[in-house]
Design an enzyme around this catalytic site. Structure first.
Site, PDB file in Angstrom:
ATOM      1  N   LYS A  68      -7.634   6.863  38.095  1.00  0.00           N
ATOM      2  CA  LYS A  68      -6.478   6.184  37.515  1.00  0.00           C
ATOM      3  C   LYS A  68      -6.611   4.666  37.663  1.00  0.00           C
ATOM      4  O   LYS A  68      -7.459   4.172  38.421  1.00  0.00           O
ATOM      5  CB  LYS A  68      -5.204   6.706  38.199  1.00  0.00           C
ATOM      6  N   TYR A  92       0.144  14.355  29.389  1.00  0.00           N
ATOM      7  CA  TYR A  92       1.214  14.680  30.341  1.00  0.00           C
ATOM      8  C   TYR A  92       2.400  15.366  29.642  1.00  0.00           C
ATOM      9  O   TYR A  92       3.548  15.148  30.031  1.00  0.00           O
ATOM     10  CB  TYR A  92       1.681  13.411  31.051  1.00  0.00           C
ATOM     11  N   ASN A 147      -1.666   7.482  42.737  1.00  0.00           N
ATOM     12  CA  ASN A 147      -2.355   8.397  43.650  1.00  0.00           C
ATOM     13  C   ASN A 147      -3.824   8.608  43.260  1.00  0.00           C
ATOM     14  O   ASN A 147      -4.399   9.659  43.519  1.00  0.00           O
ATOM     15  CB  ASN A 147      -1.587   9.716  43.750  1.00  0.00           C
ATOM     16  N   HIS A 183      -6.626  12.026  38.789  1.00  0.00           N
ATOM     17  CA  HIS A 183      -6.105  13.210  38.109  1.00  0.00           C
ATOM     18  C   HIS A 183      -7.216  14.245  38.076  1.00  0.00           C
ATOM     19  O   HIS A 183      -8.381  13.892  37.906  1.00  0.00           O
ATOM     20  CB  HIS A 183      -5.693  12.883  36.665  1.00  0.00           C
ATOM     21  N   GLU A 233      -7.434  19.415  28.155  1.00  0.00           N
ATOM     22  CA  GLU A 233      -7.586  17.983  28.441  1.00  0.00           C
ATOM     23  C   GLU A 233      -8.956  17.458  27.982  1.00  0.00           C
ATOM     24  O   GLU A 233      -9.046  16.335  27.469  1.00  0.00           O
ATOM     25  CB  GLU A 233      -7.352  17.739  29.939  1.00  0.00           C
TER      26      GLU A 233
HETATM   27  P1  IDP Z   1      -0.922  16.259  39.961  1.00  0.00           P
HETATM   28  O1  IDP Z   1      -1.491  14.951  39.455  1.00  0.00           O
HETATM   29  O2  IDP Z   1      -1.194  16.452  41.423  1.00  0.00           O
HETATM   30  O3  IDP Z   1      -1.323  17.439  39.115  1.00  0.00           O
HETATM   31  P2  IDP Z   1       1.698  16.398  38.684  1.00  0.00           P
HETATM   32  O4  IDP Z   1       2.893  17.070  39.259  1.00  0.00           O
HETATM   33  O5  IDP Z   1       1.018  17.058  37.508  1.00  0.00           O
HETATM   34  O6  IDP Z   1       0.668  16.129  39.869  1.00  0.00           O
HETATM   35  O7  IDP Z   1       2.170  14.939  38.251  1.00  0.00           O
HETATM   36  C1  IDP Z   1       1.358  14.118  37.445  1.00  0.00           C
HETATM   37  C2  IDP Z   1       1.379  12.727  38.024  1.00  0.00           C
HETATM   38  O8  IDP Z   1       2.682  12.171  37.900  1.00  0.00           O
HETATM   39  C3  IDP Z   1       1.070  12.648  39.531  1.00  0.00           C
HETATM   40  O9  IDP Z   1      -0.310  12.638  39.819  1.00  0.00           O
HETATM   41  C4  IDP Z   1       1.737  11.340  39.912  1.00  0.00           C
HETATM   42  O10 IDP Z   1       0.942  10.214  39.503  1.00  0.00           O
HETATM   43  C5  IDP Z   1       2.995  11.376  39.045  1.00  0.00           C
HETATM   44  N1  IDP Z   1       4.149  11.993  39.732  1.00  0.00           N
HETATM   45  C6  IDP Z   1       4.356  13.312  39.920  1.00  0.00           C
HETATM   46  N2  IDP Z   1       5.516  13.548  40.556  1.00  0.00           N
HETATM   47  C7  IDP Z   1       6.061  12.342  40.760  1.00  0.00           C
HETATM   48  C8  IDP Z   1       7.287  11.914  41.391  1.00  0.00           C
HETATM   49  O11 IDP Z   1       8.097  12.721  41.867  1.00  0.00           O
HETATM   50  N3  IDP Z   1       7.501  10.572  41.442  1.00  0.00           N
HETATM   51  C9  IDP Z   1       6.635   9.653  40.920  1.00  0.00           C
HETATM   52  N4  IDP Z   1       5.482  10.021  40.304  1.00  0.00           N
HETATM   53  C10 IDP Z   1       5.191  11.336  40.236  1.00  0.00           C
HETATM   54 MG    MG Z   2      -0.812  17.920  37.152  1.00  0.00          MG
END
Ligand code: IDP
Ligand code: MG
Length: 139
Positions: free
Chosen positions: A13, A53, A117, A120, A131
């Site tokens: 990212k 997304y 974070n 992805h 994807e």
């Molecule tokens: P993942 O990346 O671990 O699969 P997902 O639930 O698919 O997690 O969420 C996609 C991305 O959206 C996350 O990697 C993070 O960057 C962001 N995200 C997910 N949940 C939250 C939240 O509660 N607050 C802020 N950002 C979030």
């Molecule tokens: Mg995800």
């Protein structure tokens, strides 16, 4: 033999690119035994991100997520390995919230923030196929 489950999609990212961690993150996957089969630095636009997304478009964090993911280049890539390579990558990434990701995982070692974070990784064989089709339609 290459089958759908041997390949998965990852994104380093924008925070990972900005912090200079793309090489380090790819090194972790390569040391594990996964092979890079495609990769490119790209600025992701909102149309692409809304496809990628799709499951999160209605979530409260979606606006912040798109702003973050489009603010500077990301490194998009496809990795190949054993059956269910997506699961190997997800284990190495750690939990979505870096504060909960254990040491030894990419998010656990390198991050502190929920949105920023670092990586992805597709969450299933079906997601990986979908994807890869969005980002590398010629594969
Ligand atoms: P993942 O990346 O671990 O699969 P997902 O639930 O698919 O997690 O969420 C996609 C991305 O959206 C996350 O990697 C993070 O960057 C962001 N995200 C997910 N949940 C939250 C939240 O509660 N607050 C802020 N950002 C979030
Ligand atoms: Mg995800």
């Amino acid at each position: 033999m290459t089958t759908a489950s041997n390949r998965t999609f990852i994104i380093c990212k924008p925070d990972a690119v900005e912090r200079g961690y793309v090489g380090h993150i790819l090194d972790r996957f390569e040391r594990k035994g996964l092979k890079l089969v495609a990769g490119e630095l790209r600025v992701l636009d909102e149309a692409t991100l809304s496809q990628h997304y799709a499951e999160h478009v209605e979530k409260p964090f979606y606006g912040d997520l798109v702003a973050f993911m489009s603010r500077s280049p990301a490194f998009v890539a496809v990795l190949e390995g054993p059956e269910d390579t997506f699961a190997v990558v997800r284990t190495m990434m750690g939990a979505t919230n870096p504060a909960e990701a254990p040491p030894g995982t990419i998010r656990g070692d390198l991050g502190t923030e929920m949105t920023e974070n670092l990586v992805h990784g597709s969450d299933s064989v079906e997601s990986a196929t979908r994807e890869i089709g969005i980002f590398f339609p010629s594969l």
